[in-house]
Design an enzyme around this catalytic site. Structure first.
Site, short mmCIF file in Angstrom:
data_model
loop_
_atom_site.label_atom_id
_atom_site.label_comp_id
_atom_site.label_asym_id
_atom_site.label_seq_id
_atom_site.Cartn_x
_atom_site.Cartn_y
_atom_site.Cartn_z
N CYS A 137 -2.32 9.54 2.21
CA CYS A 137 -1.99 8.80 0.98
C CYS A 137 -3.07 9.00 -0.07
CB CYS A 137 -1.81 7.32 1.29
SG CYS A 137 -3.21 6.59 2.15
N GLU A 190 0.89 -1.18 0.00
CA GLU A 190 0.00 0.00 0.00
C GLU A 190 0.92 1.21 0.00
OE1 GLU A 190 -3.24 0.17 -0.08
OE2 GLU A 190 -3.80 -1.90 0.30
P1 NAD Z 1 8.33 5.02 4.58
O1 NAD Z 1 8.37 4.20 3.36
O2 NAD Z 1 9.44 5.96 4.84
O3 NAD Z 1 8.28 4.07 5.88
C1 NAD Z 1 7.24 3.13 6.08
C2 NAD Z 1 7.71 2.06 7.03
O4 NAD Z 1 8.75 1.30 6.40
C3 NAD Z 1 8.30 2.57 8.34
O5 NAD Z 1 7.84 1.76 9.39
C4 NAD Z 1 9.80 2.39 8.13
O6 NAD Z 1 10.52 2.23 9.32
C5 NAD Z 1 9.83 1.13 7.30
N1 NAD Z 1 11.06 0.93 6.52
C6 NAD Z 1 11.91 1.87 6.05
N2 NAD Z 1 12.93 1.28 5.35
C7 NAD Z 1 12.70 -0.05 5.38
C8 NAD Z 1 13.36 -1.17 4.82
N3 NAD Z 1 14.47 -1.05 4.11
N4 NAD Z 1 12.84 -2.40 5.04
C9 NAD Z 1 11.70 -2.55 5.75
N5 NAD Z 1 11.02 -1.52 6.31
C10 NAD Z 1 11.51 -0.27 6.12
O7 NAD Z 1 6.93 5.77 4.55
P2 NAD Z 1 6.36 6.84 5.58
O8 NAD Z 1 7.07 8.13 5.39
O9 NAD Z 1 6.29 6.27 6.96
O10 NAD Z 1 4.85 6.97 5.08
C11 NAD Z 1 4.46 7.86 4.08
C12 NAD Z 1 4.17 7.14 2.81
O11 NAD Z 1 3.20 6.14 3.04
C13 NAD Z 1 3.58 8.04 1.75
O12 NAD Z 1 4.12 7.72 0.49
C14 NAD Z 1 2.09 7.68 1.78
O13 NAD Z 1 1.40 7.95 0.59
C15 NAD Z 1 2.16 6.22 2.06
N6 NAD Z 1 0.91 5.73 2.63
C16 NAD Z 1 0.15 4.87 1.86
C17 NAD Z 1 -1.06 4.41 2.36
C18 NAD Z 1 -1.91 3.45 1.56
O14 NAD Z 1 -2.79 2.85 2.17
N7 NAD Z 1 -1.69 3.26 0.28
C19 NAD Z 1 -1.49 4.82 3.63
C20 NAD Z 1 -0.71 5.69 4.37
C21 NAD Z 1 0.50 6.12 3.85
#
Ligand code: NAD
Length: 504
Positions: A282, A248
């Protein structure tokens, strides 16, 4: 910030371990300190989850439903307390935190109530050739599901995976965002109160490395919500063990305004959809395409409304700070680039972003190839473009590598336009309404990800289909034997011609 302390790990032994602080983005005040769980900690959590998963699956639909209902009750009764944790860690207003909690509770209730109906054993028609068989399908739990979540809706978003995975009979190991570890901890603690017997829902905290360890831990599925860049890393890590993934990811959602639309309602939806939660949604509105006949009226209304929205942390501020400091630079760059290419800011603009807050910004005349139109901004900004007709609006909306959600305002053509939009979800004459309907699947296309949370599709996402064919009586035409006669083959050939051989 990280430091080292001595404390119990999730498996109980005491060890010196690294910790990190969760900060209030409005004040930088420390609101909690959490362990940086290592790959060993994550592995131990998954081992414990495996035993818990068998126990949880053994409770059956009724036992799980009863416990999920009790969890939902605890979350509901203490929602104000949970909202305070959300507010402290994300900076969003308390009322907005309550709104996401309310939606999450409704989803958890739906998942618990509908799991048996969606996943329980169903009969299927065996068809004429296999009429002697009774055919059934049921959806069995996968085992242990790893969930990695973002910070922007730290309750609503991961609950779309957690509640549905639990209702489907799985144990869950959840790695919340490093910006919102307290929210994850709170949810798991509340669950452990109603399910004290086994660690069915555990939380591991830390940064990307902890998440990466969860990908490699041997979980049966990994449900990720976050940015597309991290999504790629998750898929690569999960590929090593062929662990299936649900992604997602982000979006660049468009809102379309047709010539016959209720312009006031469309403007209200654009401003709320684009600027609530400081644009850190998002499925937030980022781009607007407006029919030329109503463009001026629409823009005037948007400007009026956007001017009444202010980012701050006082009681009157409608939106809070930007939770993740690194995002401020991206929002600033998108605005500056748009202005340098001939775009005009009717609200906000070059000075809208300081080192904590982004003020509402409404941009017009921005070229379609600008980052402000093509990349996820994740701030309280809108680009508005005039279109000749709705075909042009659909084409421009669809010209994106993302495809999460979209919105249409139209009296006569809402359904037609919605169906033509390349996105996982569309709201007609409302905004983000699909997210509040638990029976509707939620998920994207392209770089917005794949797989679905919510609804029956969300339950099935965390289960495997088990097909069973039971012979009821010996068939007149026995096909699966070396003793099959030439007569049987001839009869089958005739039968199949009768059944499927017609020219029209
Ligand atoms: P992010 O990708 O920076 O981090 C998300 C999660 O991934 C965090 O828990 C982080 O610690 C973890 N992570 C980071 N690097 C990793 C790796 N190498 N391996 C495994 N896990 C890792 O995203 P964010 O800044 O927390 O969230 C914002 C983003 O999320 C935006 O792009 C937003 O659109 C999206 N989002 C999507 C939805 C949806 O349902 N489609 C909902 C909410 C947010």
């Amino acid at each position: 910030m990280t430091s080292v302390s001595t404390e119990s790990s999730i498996t109980g032994e005491r060890a010196a371990r690294e910790t990190f602080d969760s900060l209030d983005p409005a004040t930088d005040e420390v609101v909690g300190t959490y362990p940086v769980h290592t790959a060993d900690d994550v592995a131990a959590a998954v081992v414990a989850a495996r035993t818990a998963a068998s126990w949880w699956a053994g409770l059956g639909f009724a036992g799980r439903e009863e416990r999920l209902r009790r969890w939902k009750g605890v979350v509901t009764r203490r929602s104000a307390q949970l909202a305070e944790v959300v507010r402290a860690e994300t900076g969003k207003p308390h009322a907005d935190a309550m709104l996401e909690i309310v939606l999450a509770i409704d989803h958890a209730a739906w998942a618990a109530k509908h799991a048996r109906k969606v996943l329980g054993r169903h009969r299927r028609s065996p068809g004429l050739l296999m009429a002697n068989q009774a055919a059934t399908v049921e959806y069995q739990p996968l085992g242990v599901v790893g969930v990695i979540g973002p910070w922007n809706y730290p309750v609503f978003t991961p609950m779309g995976s957690i509640a549905y995975a639990l209702a489907s009979g799985n144990a869950v190991v959840f790695k919340p965002s490093e910006y919102t570890p307290g929210v994850g901890r709170w949810l798991a603690d509340a669950f452990a109160e109603v399910v004290p017997e086994q660690p069915v829902f555990q939380v591991v905290t830390g940064f990307g490395e902890t998440g990466a360890a969860l990908c490699r831990s041997g979980v049966d599925k990994l449900a990720f919500t976050g940015s597309p860049g991290t999504g790629r890393k998750i898929m690569a890590a999960c590929a090593e063990t062929l662990t299936p993934v649900l992604i997602e990811s982000g979006g660049k959602d468009a809102l379309l305004v047709d010539a016959d639309a209720d312009v006031a309602a469309a403007a209200d939806a654009a401003v709320w959809g684009g600027m609530s939660n400081a644009g850190q949604t998002c499925v937030g509105v980022e781009r607007v395409y407006v029919h030329e006949k109503v463009y001026d009226e629409f823009v005037a209304k948007v400007v009026d409304l956007a001017r009444s929205v202010r980012a701050g942390s006082d009681a009157e501020a409608k939106i809070g700070p930007i939770t993740m400091p690194g995002q401020l630079k991206i929002i600033k760059r998108h605005i500056a680039d748009a202005l340098s290419r001939g775009g005009r800011a009717l609200v906000g603009g070059a000075d809208a972003v300081d080192d904590r807050y982004a003020q509402p910004t409404v941009l017009v005349d921005v070229p379609e190839d600008s980052p402000a139109v093509r990349e996820e901004t994740f701030g309280p900004t809108l680009t508005i473009a005039k279109v000749r007709d709705m075909d042009e609006a659909v084409a421009k909306a669809n010209d994106s590598r993302y495809g999460l959600a979209s919105t249409v305002f139209s009296k006569a053509r809402g359904m037609e336009l919605a169906r033509r939009l390349r996105s996982g979800m569309t709201a007609i004459n409302g905004v983000i309404s699909f997210a509040g309907i638990p029976s509707l699947p939620f998920g994207g296309i392209g770089e917005s990800g794949f797989g679905r949370i919510h609804g029956p599709e969300g339950l099935r996402e965390f289960a495997r289909a088990k097909a069973i064919a039971r012979q009821r009586f010996r068939p007149p035409l026995l096909l699966t034997t070396f003793g099959r006669s030439a007569q049987t083959d001839a009869t089958v050939a005739k039968l199949i011609t009768l059944l499927h051989g017609k020219r029209r």
